[in-house]
Design an enzyme around this catalytic site. Structure first.
Site, short mmCIF file in Angstrom:
data_model
loop_
_atom_site.label_atom_id
_atom_site.label_comp_id
_atom_site.label_asym_id
_atom_site.label_seq_id
_atom_site.Cartn_x
_atom_site.Cartn_y
_atom_site.Cartn_z
N ALA A 1 54.68 90.70 -25.90
CA ALA A 1 54.77 90.38 -27.34
C ALA A 1 55.32 88.98 -27.49
CB ALA A 1 55.64 91.40 -28.04
N CYS A 2 55.32 88.51 -28.73
CA CYS A 2 55.79 87.16 -29.03
C CYS A 2 57.08 86.88 -28.30
CB CYS A 2 56.04 87.05 -30.54
SG CYS A 2 56.82 85.53 -31.03
N PRO A 3 57.31 85.81 -27.61
CA PRO A 3 56.38 84.68 -27.47
C PRO A 3 55.53 84.74 -26.21
CG PRO A 3 58.50 84.04 -26.61
CD PRO A 3 58.59 85.50 -26.97
N GLY A 4 55.39 85.92 -25.60
CA GLY A 4 54.69 86.05 -24.33
C GLY A 4 53.35 85.33 -24.25
N ASP B 1 49.10 91.64 -28.40
CA ASP B 1 49.90 91.23 -29.56
C ASP B 1 48.97 90.55 -30.58
OD1 ASP B 1 51.66 90.20 -31.36
OD2 ASP B 1 52.51 88.71 -30.00
#
Ligand code: FAD
Lengths: 400, 77
Positions: free
Chosen positions: B12-15, B39
């Site tokens: 998920a963010c920021p992945g 995401d």
């Protein structure tokens, strides 16, 4: 005798072996189990304190503790680094004399460190607060001499540990200069390859107005390619430039060298693990926790801690045949100091996005409490507090 | 031309954007980055990133909660 090897005696290694030694104390006494840490370091440092050393002048000695005082009862240490690991044959070879050590279970927690080789000129030009306490203290020595010019802080490359730390550097440099009535002569510029000043939007919403208020300039989507230390210019991959007089950038980080080229790590050497139980892909007796694994969360001590607790629980369960399996929730909690006794936290899990938390003095106090209890917490003395604090995020009882 | 397949599924963010930026560093002009993610933020974030860096967003697809963003690297000096 069941042999448990822990490679790396930093935050993750110490907390995990402390929980293992507590859970398996009887087995250790009866010499049915041994726990051995492999790490050449004789002294550990409180890494979050590097920012204090860099921007507030905390003496490096205050961040250090002898390793022998940090190891829990029943845990042995071999003061040698791991040179290579053969997972299939359950063997570690140490750098000192190429000694071979067998294991039944192994946990890798070898952290990560700045990789200056990725950005030409950066090593010569930069001072960082990641390498160690002494290197961090050079920033403070320089800060005290600054009369005018431009300080550039920010993210030179990915990944790196403690996601909020480059932003903290901007706020803490600003605070130092304001307190010393030097701010009007010194510009601060923050550079980042992300599209926002802080990549997670809810935190960006909180800190972007503070950047304007404090007159900290920002250059987003700036992908640092190289630094020219003679001309004092940073050039991006796209050919844009930023001039600096003083450079305190966050370098990209790399895992321990022995992991690169193994079949259980990716092409950069980050160890591939199951993000819920942290076992190394295809090896259910081998685990990697903390900064060195490739799970999609922040590289931070909180992760190393909570992952270590999960791995220690599950490993003790395998040994004793008692208890239930636990899973890591992906919980992150990185403090971000915003200066003048205020802080926010970057909090999220695998299943919950990062929350919007406003900077407060109470948050700052919480960060300070963590500093106070850090060394004792590595012995497991404050697990009751972490359990209370993290609640359902402390661990999960099922993988999803 | 090299194709970089970047698997950011489950992050998920920021992945996904972190993975995109890491692949971009290795890539050259003309290379293609295919970013896969679960995401939903990956689509607006990649659009914003391409707009700001002046790289080319070639395509975005969604299939059963899985997103695929194709980017052509064009902005490097
Ligand atoms: C400026 C800064 C601010 C930070 N702030 C926060 C914060 O607010 N909150 C937070 O949660 N985290 C923070 N962190 C991050 C935190 O310190 C790390 O994420 C944490 O230490 C990771 O634990 P680890 O066990 O993975 O690695 P480490 O604690 O780094 O330990 C790794 C150990 O492995 C050893 N090692 C390396 N190679 C080998 C080898 N080949 N063989 C044997 N041993 C080896 C090293 O000697 C070291 O002792 C911060 C870090 C920095 C630098």
């Amino acid at each position: 005798m069941i042999k448990i090897a822990m490679i790396g005696g930093g935050a993750g290694g110490l907390i995990t072996t402390s929980k293992l030694s507590a859970e398996l104390s009887e087995e250790i006494k009866q010499e049915k189990v041994s726990i051995t840490i492999f790490d050449r370091k004789e002294t550990q440092e409180f890494q979050p304190g590097y920012l204090e050393t860099a921007f507030r002048g905390t003496k490096p000695e205050k961040l250090k503790r002898p390793v022998d005082k940090l190891i829990s009862k029943g845990v042995k240490i071999v003061h040698a680094n791991c040179a290579s690991i053969d997972l299939d044959n359950h063997q570690i070879i140490t750098e000192k004399n190429q000694e071979k050590h067998d294991f039944d279970y192994v946990i890798v927690s070898t952290g990560c460190s700045p990789d200056y080789s990725q950005i030409p000129g950066l090593r010569e030009a930069n001072m960082d607060f990641y390498t160690d306490a002494e290197v961090s203290s050079r920033i403070f020595s320089t800060l005290q001499t600054i009369k005018s010019g431009r300080i550039v802080v920010g993210i030179a490359g990915l990944p790196y540990k403690c996601p909020p730390s480059p932003n903290e550097a901007a706020f803490m440099a600003d605070e130092y200069l304001r307190r010393h009535d030097m701010r009007k002569n010194v510009d601060i510029t923050f550079i980042t390859p992300y599209t926002r000043i802080y990549t997670a939007e809810p935190i960006n919403e909180v800190i972007e107005p503070l950047y304007s208020e404090r007159d900290i300039e920002s250059r987003t989507v700036f992908n640092t390619d190289s630094v020219d230390p003679a001309k004092k210019v940073i050039t991006s991959l796209e050919g844009d430039t930023v001039k600096y007089d003083y450079l305190f950038l966050t370098p990209p980080h790399k895992p321990a060298a022995f992991l690169k080229g193994t079949d259980f790590a990716d092409d950069e050497g980050w160890v591939k693990v199951d993000k819920r139980d942290l076992h190394i892909t295809d090896h259910d007796y081998a685990f990697a926790i903390g900064d060195t694994n490739n799970i999609p969360t922040s590289k931070a001590g909180v992760e190393a801690h909570l992952e270590g607790i999960v791995v220690a629980n599950n490993l003790a369960m395998n040994v004793t045949g008692e208890g239930t399996k636990h899973f890591f929730t992906g919980r992150t909690q990185c403090s971000m100091e915003t200066g003048f006794h205020h802080a926010t936290f970057v909090v999220g899990t695998y299943d919950r996005p990062v929350e919007k938390i406003k900077p407060t003095v109470t948050n700052y106090a919480e960060k300070k409490v963590m500093e106070e209890i850090y060394w004792a917490s590595l012995h497991g003395h404050y697990e009751w507090l972490f359990k209370y604090h993290f609640k359902r995020d402390y661990f999960a009882e099922s993988p999803s | 031309m090299t194709i970089y397949n970047v698997d950011s599924k489950g992050t998920a963010c920021p992945g996904p954007i972190t993975d995109l930026i890491r692949a971009y560093r290795k890539a050259s002009n003309g290379d293609i980055i295919i970013l896969q993610a679960t995401d939903p933020g990956v689509v607006p974030d990649s659009k914003a990133w391409c707009g700001m860096t002046k790289n080319e967003l070639v395509d975005t697809k969604e299939n059963n909660g899985e997103y695929e963003v194709t980017i052509k690297v064009t902005a490097k000096k």
